[in-house]
Design a protein around this motif. Sequence first.
Motif, mmCIF file in Angstrom:
data_model
loop_
_atom_site.group_PDB
_atom_site.id
_atom_site.type_symbol
_atom_site.label_atom_id
_atom_site.label_comp_id
_atom_site.label_asym_id
_atom_site.label_seq_id
_atom_site.Cartn_x
_atom_site.Cartn_y
_atom_site.Cartn_z
ATOM 1 N N ARG A 1 53.993 47.446 31.212
ATOM 2 C CA ARG A 1 54.965 48.514 31.470
ATOM 3 C C ARG A 1 54.783 49.044 32.875
ATOM 4 N NH1 ARG A 1 53.417 52.907 29.662
ATOM 5 N NH2 ARG A 1 51.547 52.297 28.569
ATOM 6 N N ARG A 2 55.863 49.333 33.530
ATOM 7 C CA ARG A 2 55.767 50.022 34.815
ATOM 8 C C ARG A 2 55.120 51.379 34.565
ATOM 9 N NH1 ARG A 2 58.312 47.385 38.796
ATOM 10 N NH2 ARG A 2 59.818 45.815 38.175
ATOM 11 N N GLY A 3 54.116 51.704 35.346
ATOM 12 C CA GLY A 3 53.408 52.968 35.175
ATOM 13 C C GLY A 3 52.259 52.924 34.192
ATOM 14 N N ALA A 4 52.021 51.765 33.566
ATOM 15 C CA ALA A 4 50.874 51.659 32.651
ATOM 16 C C ALA A 4 49.593 51.838 33.454
ATOM 17 C CB ALA A 4 50.886 50.314 31.947
ATOM 18 N N PRO A 5 48.560 52.449 32.859
ATOM 19 C CA PRO A 5 47.316 52.653 33.614
ATOM 20 C C PRO A 5 46.602 51.328 33.877
ATOM 21 C CG PRO A 5 47.020 53.275 31.320
ATOM 22 C CD PRO A 5 48.482 52.964 31.498
ATOM 23 N N PRO A 6 45.822 51.262 34.957
ATOM 24 C CA PRO A 6 45.017 50.059 35.209
ATOM 25 C C PRO A 6 44.054 49.827 34.047
ATOM 26 C CG PRO A 6 44.983 51.540 37.101
ATOM 27 C CD PRO A 6 45.629 52.286 35.976
ATOM 28 N N SER A 7 43.764 48.571 33.789
ATOM 29 C CA SER A 7 42.850 48.237 32.699
ATOM 30 C C SER A 7 42.212 46.885 32.976
ATOM 31 C CB SER A 7 43.584 48.225 31.357
ATOM 32 O OG SER A 7 44.625 47.272 31.371
ATOM 33 N N THR A 8 41.290 46.510 32.102
ATOM 34 C CA THR A 8 40.625 45.221 32.220
ATOM 35 C C THR A 8 41.505 44.140 31.613
ATOM 36 O OG1 THR A 8 38.457 46.271 32.082
ATOM 37 C CG2 THR A 8 38.551 43.907 31.628
ATOM 38 N N TYR A 9 41.822 43.153 32.411
ATOM 39 C CA TYR A 9 42.602 41.993 31.973
ATOM 40 C C TYR A 9 41.681 40.974 31.293
ATOM 41 C CZ TYR A 9 44.852 37.425 32.918
ATOM 42 O OH TYR A 9 45.350 36.154 32.842
ATOM 43 N N ALA A 10 40.542 40.722 31.936
ATOM 44 C CA ALA A 10 39.591 39.740 31.419
ATOM 45 C C ALA A 10 38.257 39.926 32.138
ATOM 46 C CB ALA A 10 40.111 38.320 31.642
ATOM 47 N N ASN A 11 37.244 39.258 31.632
ATOM 48 C CA ASN A 11 35.918 39.245 32.263
ATOM 49 C C ASN A 11 35.442 37.811 32.419
ATOM 50 O OD1 ASN A 11 35.141 42.156 32.339
ATOM 51 N ND2 ASN A 11 35.418 41.957 30.127
ATOM 52 N N VAL A 12 34.745 37.568 33.516
ATOM 53 C CA VAL A 12 33.944 36.354 33.667
ATOM 54 C C VAL A 12 32.517 36.806 33.390
ATOM 55 C CG1 VAL A 12 33.163 34.533 35.221
ATOM 56 C CG2 VAL A 12 35.501 35.436 35.426
ATOM 57 N N VAL A 13 31.875 36.212 32.405
ATOM 58 C CA VAL A 13 30.529 36.612 32.023
ATOM 59 C C VAL A 13 29.547 35.534 32.478
ATOM 60 C CG1 VAL A 13 29.018 37.359 30.143
ATOM 61 C CG2 VAL A 13 31.491 37.826 30.027
ATOM 62 N N LEU A 14 28.654 35.924 33.393
ATOM 63 C CA LEU A 14 27.656 35.005 33.928
ATOM 64 C C LEU A 14 26.374 35.103 33.105
ATOM 65 C CD1 LEU A 14 28.073 35.835 37.731
ATOM 66 C CD2 LEU A 14 29.259 34.073 36.382
ATOM 67 N N LEU A 15 25.757 33.975 32.831
ATOM 68 C CA LEU A 15 24.501 33.920 32.080
ATOM 69 C C LEU A 15 23.423 33.383 33.012
ATOM 70 C CD1 LEU A 15 26.022 32.164 28.957
ATOM 71 C CD2 LEU A 15 25.561 34.595 29.215
ATOM 72 N N ASP A 16 22.320 34.120 33.131
ATOM 73 C CA ASP A 16 21.240 33.637 34.002
ATOM 74 C C ASP A 16 20.142 32.978 33.174
ATOM 75 O OD1 ASP A 16 19.503 35.623 33.049
ATOM 76 O OD2 ASP A 16 19.704 36.877 34.820
ATOM 77 N N GLN A 17 19.127 32.466 33.852
ATOM 78 C CA GLN A 17 18.051 31.736 33.186
ATOM 79 C C GLN A 17 17.255 32.608 32.224
ATOM 80 O OE1 GLN A 17 16.116 30.202 36.751
ATOM 81 N NE2 GLN A 17 16.934 28.168 36.336
ATOM 82 N N ARG A 18 17.276 33.924 32.420
ATOM 83 C CA ARG A 18 16.528 34.838 31.531
ATOM 84 C C ARG A 18 17.345 35.241 30.307
ATOM 85 N NH1 ARG A 18 16.170 37.098 36.811
ATOM 86 N NH2 ARG A 18 17.737 38.540 36.080
#
Length: 192
Positions: free
Chosen positions: A63-80
Motif C-alpha cells: 500500500r502507498r504509505g505503508a510503514p517500512p518493514s522487513t521483506y526478508a533476511n539473509v541468515v549467515l551461519l559461522d563455524q561456531r
Amino acid sequence: PTLAAGPQRLLDIDWRIDGGIQLSWGGAATALHPTQRASAVIPVPAVPLRRVHVLTHMHIPIRRGAPPSTYANVVLLDQRGHETRLEIRIYEHVVTHRLGDLALPSARIGWAGIDSGTVIGGYATSSQVGSFSYAVSLDVPAGVGPVVGLYLETGSGPMEAPLFHAVTLERLHSSQAQTTDEEAVGRSSTPF
C-alpha cells in the motif's frame, strides 16, 4: 519473471542464475506458494565475507504509505554455529516489482523485464518493461565468520513471498580491513 540461466553481470556484480527460491510466510501469500518461511541451509566455502548481494523480486503489492518493514533476511551461519541476520527492508532495498516509484534512492533495480503472464493476459506487450528485480547489497558486520552456510527467510508479515534469483558472496581479504569500496574484491556466486 524469468531470467536466463547461467552467469549474468548486473550492476557490476557477477550472478549465477540456476533457478530460484520462492518463499511464502503463509496467509494470503499462499496464493503464490505454499507456506515455506525459510530455505534449506546453503553451504558455502568457509570464508570471511565483506558483503552479501541478493537479486530478489517482490510479488506482493504494498500500500502507498505503508510503514517500512522487513521483506526478508539473509541468515549467515559461522563455524561456531552463530547466526547473523542481514535484513532486507521494504522501500530501502526493494518494493513491489511494478511500484518502482515507491522505492527510496538506495533501492537498486538489478533486472528489468516483463512477466509472461502480463503479456499473455493482454495487459502489456513484450516491449513494455515494467517488472523489476532488485539487487540488494548487505554489509556483513565485522567479526562475523568465517561463514560456512546461509539460508533465506521471509519477513514476519502475512503477505511476504520473496523470490530469490541469486546470492553472490563478496569475500573479505585479510588486507581489506582498511581498504575502500573502490578497491577490487573477490566475489563468488552461490547457486541455488
